[in-house]
Scaffold this active site. Structure first.
Site, PDB file in Angstrom:
ATOM      1  N   TYR A  64       0.844  -1.202   0.000  1.00 55.71           N
ATOM      2  CA  TYR A  64       0.000   0.000   0.000  1.00 55.71           C
ATOM      3  C   TYR A  64       0.876   1.248   0.000  1.00 55.71           C
ATOM      4  O   TYR A  64       1.632   1.489   0.947  1.00 55.71           O
ATOM      5  CB  TYR A  64      -0.936   0.012   1.199  1.00 55.71           C
ATOM      6  CG  TYR A  64      -2.003  -1.076   1.188  1.00 55.71           C
ATOM      7  CD1 TYR A  64      -2.304  -1.769   0.022  1.00 55.71           C
ATOM      8  CD2 TYR A  64      -2.701  -1.402   2.339  1.00 55.71           C
ATOM      9  CE1 TYR A  64      -3.276  -2.761   0.014  1.00 55.71           C
ATOM     10  CE2 TYR A  64      -3.678  -2.385   2.333  1.00 55.71           C
ATOM     11  CZ  TYR A  64      -3.961  -3.074   1.170  1.00 55.71           C
ATOM     12  OH  TYR A  64      -4.929  -4.050   1.151  1.00 55.71           O
ATOM     13  N   SER A  73     -13.315  -4.259   0.066  1.00 50.76           N
ATOM     14  CA  SER A  73     -14.117  -3.468  -0.887  1.00 50.76           C
ATOM     15  C   SER A  73     -15.612  -3.703  -0.688  1.00 50.76           C
ATOM     16  O   SER A  73     -16.328  -4.086  -1.620  1.00 50.76           O
ATOM     17  CB  SER A  73     -13.713  -3.779  -2.323  1.00 50.76           C
ATOM     18  OG  SER A  73     -12.443  -3.250  -2.627  1.00 50.76           O
ATOM     19  N   PRO A  74     -16.124  -3.473   0.516  1.00 54.33           N
ATOM     20  CA  PRO A  74     -17.537  -3.758   0.790  1.00 54.33           C
ATOM     21  C   PRO A  74     -18.528  -2.831   0.098  1.00 54.33           C
ATOM     22  O   PRO A  74     -19.738  -3.076   0.154  1.00 54.33           O
ATOM     23  CB  PRO A  74     -17.624  -3.605   2.319  1.00 54.33           C
ATOM     24  CG  PRO A  74     -16.520  -2.669   2.670  1.00 54.33           C
ATOM     25  CD  PRO A  74     -15.406  -3.005   1.725  1.00 54.33           C
ATOM     26  N   GLY A  81     -17.998  -4.837  -9.335  1.00 54.03           N
ATOM     27  CA  GLY A  81     -16.978  -5.214 -10.304  1.00 54.03           C
ATOM     28  C   GLY A  81     -15.615  -5.283  -9.638  1.00 54.03           C
ATOM     29  O   GLY A  81     -15.493  -5.487  -8.432  1.00 54.03           O
ATOM     30  N   VAL A 117     -18.255   2.535  -6.606  1.00 60.73           N
ATOM     31  CA  VAL A 117     -19.141   2.155  -5.507  1.00 60.73           C
ATOM     32  C   VAL A 117     -20.578   2.071  -6.008  1.00 60.73           C
ATOM     33  O   VAL A 117     -20.970   2.792  -6.923  1.00 60.73           O
ATOM     34  CB  VAL A 117     -19.037   3.158  -4.342  1.00 60.73           C
ATOM     35  CG1 VAL A 117     -17.626   3.182  -3.774  1.00 60.73           C
ATOM     36  CG2 VAL A 117     -19.449   4.554  -4.777  1.00 60.73           C
ATOM     37  N   PHE A 118     -21.361   1.191  -5.413  1.00 60.95           N
ATOM     38  CA  PHE A 118     -22.748   1.030  -5.827  1.00 60.95           C
ATOM     39  C   PHE A 118     -23.682   1.991  -5.106  1.00 60.95           C
ATOM     40  O   PHE A 118     -24.781   2.275  -5.585  1.00 60.95           O
ATOM     41  CB  PHE A 118     -23.219  -0.416  -5.640  1.00 60.95           C
ATOM     42  CG  PHE A 118     -23.069  -0.953  -4.242  1.00 60.95           C
ATOM     43  CD1 PHE A 118     -23.978  -0.648  -3.234  1.00 60.95           C
ATOM     44  CD2 PHE A 118     -22.010  -1.794  -3.917  1.00 60.95           C
ATOM     45  CE1 PHE A 118     -23.844  -1.151  -1.946  1.00 60.95           C
ATOM     46  CE2 PHE A 118     -21.861  -2.311  -2.640  1.00 60.95           C
ATOM     47  CZ  PHE A 118     -22.771  -1.981  -1.645  1.00 60.95           C
TER      48      PHE A 118
END
Length: 305
Positions: free
Chosen positions: A52, A215-216, A220, A225-226
């Site tokens: 990271y 990645s909650p 994809g 983000v949704f």
């Protein structure tokens, strides 16, 4: 904050893990405020990786939290190793060198948890076992786990590694829920029935390995983000409806959906926004009903046979 046992260990951890992958994207004062907020919320479990920011994220975190011996006993530090430029590397030499670098950057003598980051096709489990034994006996690492691994990959490691593998970090969100969909659409002639991971969710539950969803909020592979995304109108409408019922934000509900699963997961947040971090932490106190969980699942386009 509510806590769970990490795998078969005696380590009591908060149900929310604070991911530090993007801490190099904010100013020093913001990083200090972010870390302070996490501790105030009881989210004292911090997830890192040696790649990271090319290692800078661990340094920035250590500086932001002002690491010292007294504080070190109040936080839980997890990091990952095994990814190198253009390759994966689970060799004994690389694991040991990686941990030394991690400890130096974090300003600590030990890690609470070390995860092997992504499966190495050339893994020699005997070398992993030697590395783990060395790290455990020297006191540099207390507990071990994996990331993004399937059951047989874990079984291969377990043939040689004597330490329990307490966690498996896996991609999972409302829109990336193939490990759940596969278990629902058993023996069906549809895409959700395709077994992409060897029933890893059931395997982890059977073997008391804590699943750490990464990645909650993503759909994809890092496409975005949704939440509040026009591509998912039905999902956002349902999440907003349930969020209003519980008087929380949509962020809270997205995490609460993961926490509602009986596998006792520990989602890894990725936000550097203190308000969104607080919203993530509030999910610890929200328990969705079975009906609400399935309503959100279906609203994301997941089908029931």
């Amino acid at each position: 904050m509510r806590t769970i046992k990490l795998g078969t260990s005696t380590l009591e951890v908060p149900v929310i893990a604070v991911g530090c992958m993007r801490i190099n994207s904010i100013e020093k004062s913001e990083a200090e405020r972010f870390v302070k907020t996490a501790l105030e919320e009881g989210a004292n479990f911090f997830d890192h990786a040696d790649i990271y920011g090319g290692g800078t994220c661990e340094e920035i975190f250590s500086d932001a939290i002002q690491m010292n011996d007294d504080l070190r006993e109040k936080v839980i530090l997890q990091s990952k190793c095994g990814i190198r430029k253009g390759m994966f590397d689970f060799s004994k030499e690389h694991i040991l060198a990686s941990v030394d670098g991690i400890l130096k950057r974090l300003g600590t003598d030990y890690l609470d948890v070390l995860l092997l980051h992504r499966p190495d096709a050339l893994v020699e489990p005997e070398e992993v076992a030697e590395a783990f034994d060395s790290l455990e006996s020297s006191g540099k690492v207390r507990y071990f786990g994996v990331s993004n691994q399937k059951p047989m990959q874990i079984e291969l490691l377990k043939k040689f590694v004597k330490q329990p593998l307490v966690a498996n970090q896996l991609q999972l969100s409302i829109t990336n829920a193939t490990m759940i969909s596969n278990g629902i659409n058993v023996n069906m002639e549809n895409d959700p029935a395709v077994d992409r991971d060897g029933s890893i969710l059931d395997y982890c539950r059977l073997n008391d390995i804590t699943v750490q969803p990464w990645s909650p909020f993503q759909y994809g592979f890092f496409e975005g983000v949704f939440l509040d995304n026009d591509k998912f109108p039905e999902l956002n409408q349902k999440i907003d409806e349930i969020a209003e019922k519980y008087d929380v934000t949509n962020t809270t509900i997205a995490i609460a959906w993961l926490l509602r699963h009986p596998a006792n997961m520990q989602p890894v947040t990725g936000t550097m926004n203190v308000n969104r971090l607080r919203d993530c932490c509030k999910a610890s106190d929200v328990r969705l009903t079975r009906e609400e969980w399935y309503e959100i699942y279906r609203a994301a386009g997941n089908i029931l046979p």
